[in-house]
Design an enzyme around this catalytic site. Sequence first.
Site, short mmCIF file in Angstrom:
data_model
loop_
_atom_site.label_atom_id
_atom_site.label_comp_id
_atom_site.label_asym_id
_atom_site.label_seq_id
_atom_site.Cartn_x
_atom_site.Cartn_y
_atom_site.Cartn_z
N TYR A 127 0.83 -1.20 0.00
CA TYR A 127 0.00 0.00 0.00
C TYR A 127 0.87 1.26 0.00
O TYR A 127 0.63 2.19 -0.77
CB TYR A 127 -0.91 -0.01 1.22
CG TYR A 127 -1.74 1.24 1.37
CD1 TYR A 127 -2.81 1.49 0.51
CD2 TYR A 127 -1.46 2.16 2.37
CE1 TYR A 127 -3.58 2.63 0.65
CE2 TYR A 127 -2.23 3.31 2.52
CZ TYR A 127 -3.29 3.54 1.65
OH TYR A 127 -4.03 4.69 1.79
N LYS A 131 0.92 4.08 -2.92
CA LYS A 131 0.64 5.49 -2.64
C LYS A 131 1.83 6.37 -3.02
O LYS A 131 1.65 7.49 -3.51
CB LYS A 131 0.31 5.66 -1.16
CG LYS A 131 -1.02 5.07 -0.73
CD LYS A 131 -2.20 5.77 -1.37
CE LYS A 131 -2.45 7.15 -0.82
NZ LYS A 131 -3.66 7.79 -1.40
#
Length: 310
Positions: A127, A131
């Site tokens: 993640y 991002k």
Amino acid sequence: MAAGRRVLVLGGTGFVGTHVATAFASAGCRVSVVARHRPDDVAHHFIPVDLTTARDAVLADLLAAERPDVVVDATGSSWGLSAAEITARCAGVPRRLTDALARTRRRPRLVHLGSVLEHGRPPPTHYGRAKLAGTAAVLSATAAGDVAGVVLRLANVIGPGLPRGSLLGRVADSLLTATRSPAVVRLFPLIAERDYVDVRDAAEAAVAAADAQAVGRVVDIGRGEAVPVRSLVRLLVDVSGVPATVVEQEDAVRDWRSQVGCTRVDPGPAREALGWRAHRELDEAVRAFWRHVAGGSERGRRPPPPVTVD
């Protein structure tokens, strides 16, 4: 924030996006929100678009039709998504958004909501890496003069509307659906310490970034203190008033968030660049969250999934 400005919030019906839209509306802006599905209680002009699958021309046409002064990218939730879906949302949407903005005549302010999990060389989670790729797309387009972007890296965000899949969401589920007293809340060992910020404070940071002289900046948004996760769980149990025993056990279900041991941001740059600081205490955020889930609409839900560290 000048009243009457047009604001487009991508992911504007999600947990953070909903509060961002509300904050801009409270500042007198004309707010439109973009998401895949229209919720029953949406309070703003709604535009149904699946940003991960829509053709590039759809996004360009959307920007041309709405003519926003400010675009907030609040996409990129990770709750319940596969690694491929996380990549598509967190990395793919910002790339396509900056490409579309580069082809428009207008140059709205782009406020991209990143994550403190982007920190690290490389970031320790998929993640965080996804991002970071989204942030890199915004910064690259800004450096090229194609967009006027600002990146806000949010700490762990809590408050009303926090998803069920989060740690506090699952604890709340256990408290609401307990069939015996005291309730037993089974968790993985709560050894992490995290910087938490009220979602309403985070939304106000987005409003501040829309006007701040901070183009090209990456600014961390948090309270500047690492709070033991165990104490936050205990606070929620106390706030709920539900008699409960919290049991930490090694064999509880893990997820990727358990890889993150400690997060804490420096709030100084946010004060300097945005004139912003968090002013809501965590007690207020947890109380607002509990009022939201216990207010009636959340009752009668299915039994909660196994609780794990967020």
